[in-house]
Design a protein around this motif. Structure first.
Motif, PDB file in Angstrom:
ATOM      1  N   GLY A  42      13.000  -8.775   7.306  1.00  0.00           N
ATOM      2  CA  GLY A  42      13.078  -7.353   7.003  1.00  0.00           C
ATOM      3  C   GLY A  42      14.288  -6.962   6.182  1.00  0.00           C
ATOM      4  N   PHE A  43      15.466  -7.417   6.585  1.00  0.00           N
ATOM      5  CA  PHE A  43      16.680  -7.063   5.858  1.00  0.00           C
ATOM      6  C   PHE A  43      16.683  -7.710   4.476  1.00  0.00           C
ATOM      7  N   GLY A  44      16.082  -8.903   4.387  1.00  0.00           N
ATOM      8  CA  GLY A  44      15.982  -9.551   3.086  1.00  0.00           C
ATOM      9  C   GLY A  44      15.005  -8.844   2.163  1.00  0.00           C
ATOM     10  N   LEU A  45      13.867  -8.428   2.707  1.00  0.00           N
ATOM     11  CA  LEU A  45      12.881  -7.737   1.883  1.00  0.00           C
ATOM     12  C   LEU A  45      13.390  -6.398   1.375  1.00  0.00           C
ATOM     13  N   ALA A  46      14.228  -5.744   2.174  1.00  0.00           N
ATOM     14  CA  ALA A  46      14.812  -4.481   1.726  1.00  0.00           C
ATOM     15  C   ALA A  46      15.610  -4.678   0.440  1.00  0.00           C
ATOM     16  N   TYR A  47      16.102  -5.888   0.222  1.00  0.00           N
ATOM     17  CA  TYR A  47      16.853  -6.211  -1.003  1.00  0.00           C
ATOM     18  C   TYR A  47      15.939  -6.725  -2.109  1.00  0.00           C
ATOM     19  N   VAL A  48      15.128  -7.746  -1.812  1.00  0.00           N
ATOM     20  CA  VAL A  48      14.352  -8.405  -2.875  1.00  0.00           C
ATOM     21  C   VAL A  48      13.184  -7.552  -3.353  1.00  0.00           C
ATOM     22  N   TRP A  49      12.669  -6.645  -2.518  1.00  0.00           N
ATOM     23  CA  TRP A  49      11.482  -5.895  -2.918  1.00  0.00           C
ATOM     24  C   TRP A  49      11.782  -4.867  -4.001  1.00  0.00           C
ATOM     25  N   ARG A  50      13.081  -4.573  -4.209  1.00  0.00           N
ATOM     26  CA  ARG A  50      13.464  -3.651  -5.284  1.00  0.00           C
ATOM     27  C   ARG A  50      13.634  -4.369  -6.614  1.00  0.00           C
ATOM     28  N   ARG A  51      13.492  -5.685  -6.597  1.00  0.00           N
ATOM     29  CA  ARG A  51      13.674  -6.492  -7.806  1.00  0.00           C
ATOM     30  C   ARG A  51      12.397  -7.278  -8.054  1.00  0.00           C
ATOM     31  N   GLY A  52      11.639  -6.812  -9.050  1.00  0.00           N
ATOM     32  CA  GLY A  52      10.315  -7.361  -9.287  1.00  0.00           C
ATOM     33  C   GLY A  52      10.279  -8.868  -9.443  1.00  0.00           C
ATOM     34  N   TRP A  53      11.269  -9.421 -10.117  1.00  0.00           N
ATOM     35  CA  TRP A  53      11.278 -10.860 -10.369  1.00  0.00           C
ATOM     36  C   TRP A  53      11.603 -11.667  -9.118  1.00  0.00           C
ATOM     37  N   VAL A  79       0.819  -1.215   0.000  1.00  0.00           N
ATOM     38  CA  VAL A  79       0.000   0.000   0.000  1.00  0.00           C
ATOM     39  C   VAL A  79       0.851   1.263   0.000  1.00  0.00           C
ATOM     40  N   PHE A  80       1.896   1.302   0.818  1.00  0.00           N
ATOM     41  CA  PHE A  80       2.660   2.543   0.981  1.00  0.00           C
ATOM     42  C   PHE A  80       3.966   2.561   0.195  1.00  0.00           C
ATOM     43  N   GLU A  81       4.416   1.405  -0.295  1.00  0.00           N
ATOM     44  CA  GLU A  81       5.637   1.310  -1.097  1.00  0.00           C
ATOM     45  C   GLU A  81       6.803   2.070  -0.450  1.00  0.00           C
ATOM     46  N   PRO A  82       7.229   1.659   0.746  1.00  0.00           N
ATOM     47  CA  PRO A  82       8.282   2.390   1.452  1.00  0.00           C
ATOM     48  C   PRO A  82       9.645   2.199   0.813  1.00  0.00           C
ATOM     49  N   GLU A  83      10.562   3.094   1.176  1.00  0.00           N
ATOM     50  CA  GLU A  83      11.947   2.954   0.761  1.00  0.00           C
ATOM     51  C   GLU A  83      12.604   1.812   1.548  1.00  0.00           C
ATOM     52  N   PRO A  84      13.677   1.209   1.001  1.00  0.00           N
ATOM     53  CA  PRO A  84      14.322   0.085   1.694  1.00  0.00           C
ATOM     54  C   PRO A  84      14.726   0.389   3.129  1.00  0.00           C
ATOM     55  N   GLU A  85      15.210   1.612   3.380  1.00  0.00           N
ATOM     56  CA  GLU A  85      15.643   1.948   4.739  1.00  0.00           C
ATOM     57  C   GLU A  85      14.467   2.067   5.716  1.00  0.00           C
ATOM     58  N   ALA A 130      10.511  -1.018  10.454  1.00  0.00           N
ATOM     59  CA  ALA A 130       9.113  -1.435  10.520  1.00  0.00           C
ATOM     60  C   ALA A 130       8.996  -2.887  10.968  1.00  0.00           C
ATOM     61  N   VAL A 131       9.748  -3.770  10.331  1.00  0.00           N
ATOM     62  CA  VAL A 131       9.629  -5.196  10.658  1.00  0.00           C
ATOM     63  C   VAL A 131      10.209  -5.493  12.037  1.00  0.00           C
ATOM     64  N   LEU A 132      11.246  -4.780  12.442  1.00  0.00           N
ATOM     65  CA  LEU A 132      11.815  -5.005  13.771  1.00  0.00           C
ATOM     66  C   LEU A 132      10.868  -4.511  14.868  1.00  0.00           C
ATOM     67  N   THR A 133      10.140  -3.430  14.601  1.00  0.00           N
ATOM     68  CA  THR A 133       9.170  -2.933  15.573  1.00  0.00           C
ATOM     69  C   THR A 133       7.999  -3.895  15.697  1.00  0.00           C
ATOM     70  N   VAL A 134       7.544  -4.456  14.581  1.00  0.00           N
ATOM     71  CA  VAL A 134       6.483  -5.470  14.633  1.00  0.00           C
ATOM     72  C   VAL A 134       6.943  -6.672  15.453  1.00  0.00           C
ATOM     73  N   ALA A 135       8.173  -7.121  15.206  1.00  0.00           N
ATOM     74  CA  ALA A 135       8.712  -8.269  15.943  1.00  0.00           C
ATOM     75  C   ALA A 135       8.827  -7.969  17.432  1.00  0.00           C
ATOM     76  N   ALA A 136       9.271  -6.753  17.775  1.00  0.00           N
ATOM     77  CA  ALA A 136       9.405  -6.378  19.181  1.00  0.00           C
ATOM     78  C   ALA A 136       8.036  -6.305  19.855  1.00  0.00           C
ATOM     79  N   GLY A 137       7.028  -5.775  19.155  1.00  0.00           N
ATOM     80  CA  GLY A 137       5.682  -5.733  19.705  1.00  0.00           C
ATOM     81  C   GLY A 137       5.123  -7.120  19.932  1.00  0.00           C
ATOM     82  N   GLU A 166      26.725   3.338  -0.102  1.00  0.00           N
ATOM     83  CA  GLU A 166      25.607   3.856   0.683  1.00  0.00           C
ATOM     84  C   GLU A 166      25.290   5.284   0.300  1.00  0.00           C
ATOM     85  N   THR A 167      26.381   6.068   0.011  1.00  0.00           N
ATOM     86  CA  THR A 167      26.168   7.451  -0.400  1.00  0.00           C
ATOM     87  C   THR A 167      25.443   7.525  -1.734  1.00  0.00           C
ATOM     88  N   GLU A 168      25.826   6.635  -2.672  1.00  0.00           N
ATOM     89  CA  GLU A 168      25.181   6.621  -3.981  1.00  0.00           C
ATOM     90  C   GLU A 168      23.714   6.223  -3.872  1.00  0.00           C
TER      91      GLU A 168
END
Length: 220
Positions: free
Chosen positions: A142-153, A84-90, A95-102, A215-217
């Motif tokens: 979470g860390f995995g999705l930050a990578y795979v979610w930028r690659r549609g396939w 729904v919100f299409e967040p940036e990888p960072e 988000a996922v760590l806060t869900v896990a902590a809750g 990271e800067t790029e």
């Protein structure tokens, strides 16, 4: 009998008041914390349903049903956020760590209500162990999705693979806990050690030549 929905209301009420007072800047944190606690509430009902449906013993329900149910339900609010919100990888990782902590926080509260709070030493060990386990599973996803979610396939296959990894880690932890004895203390130590190793590995990777430049790029 433990009325966990009543416990949820009592725990969530002051957090909701705090969220309303602190404004939009911190609203996302509280929403994900509520999502994690709500996921724990729903998972408790779903676990009970499947355990009754299959006539599972406590050992089988703990080692086979709970890891799958809990990791799938923890993933649902994150998938909603991504779709729904299409967040940036960072933005995915906190988000996922806060869900896990809750989720872990509400699970520990329910455990205290059911089993009492007399043995502080054991409860500290269990609290850190269970909390770290949910954080590790959250980090895997979470860390995995930050990578795979930028690659549609890779979105679907990558999400399923990450979920499978989290379920396996959770299942190993629950299996060792259900075995009992000294083995359960190995289980409590396992996710804490995984968190420590993950932090060390993260610092080592961030200090590699060219990592800072990459990271800067990515920020531009």
């Amino acid at each position: 009998m433990t009325y966990i929905e009543n416990v949820f209301v009592c725990v969530a009420a002051p957090l909701l008041v705090a969220a309303l007072c602190m404004g939009r800047k911190y609203l996302r944190f509280f929403l994900f914390a509520f999502a994690g606690m709500g996921a724990c509430l729903v998972a408790a009902y779903v676990n009970t349903f499947f355990a009754a449906l299959y006539g599972a013993t406590v050992f089988n329900a703990t080692a086979e049903i709970a890891p799958v149910v809990e990791e799938v339900i923890k993933l649902l609010p994150l998938l909603f956020y991504l779709l729904v919100f299409e967040p940036e990888p960072e933005q995915i990782r906190p988000a996922v760590l806060t869900v896990a902590a809750g989720f872990a926080t509400f699970e520990n509260i329910c455990y205290l209500i059911q089993h009492g709070a007399e043995h502080l030493g054991f409860l500290l060990i269990r609290g850190f162990g269970t909390g770290a386990m949910h954080i590790v599973c959250g980090a895997i996803v979470g860390f995995g999705l930050a990578y795979v979610w930028r690659r549609g396939w890779l979105k679907v296959a990558g999400t399923c693979g990450l979920l499978g990894g989290a379920v396996i880690f959770h299942g190993i932890y629950n299996l060792l806990i259900a075995y009992g004895g000294w083995v359960q203390y190995v289980a409590y130590a396992l996710p804490v050690l995984a968190v420590a190793l993950g932090k060390i590995a993260g610092k080592c990777l961030s200090s590699l030549p060219g990592q800072t430049e990459n990271e800067t790029e990515n920020t531009h």
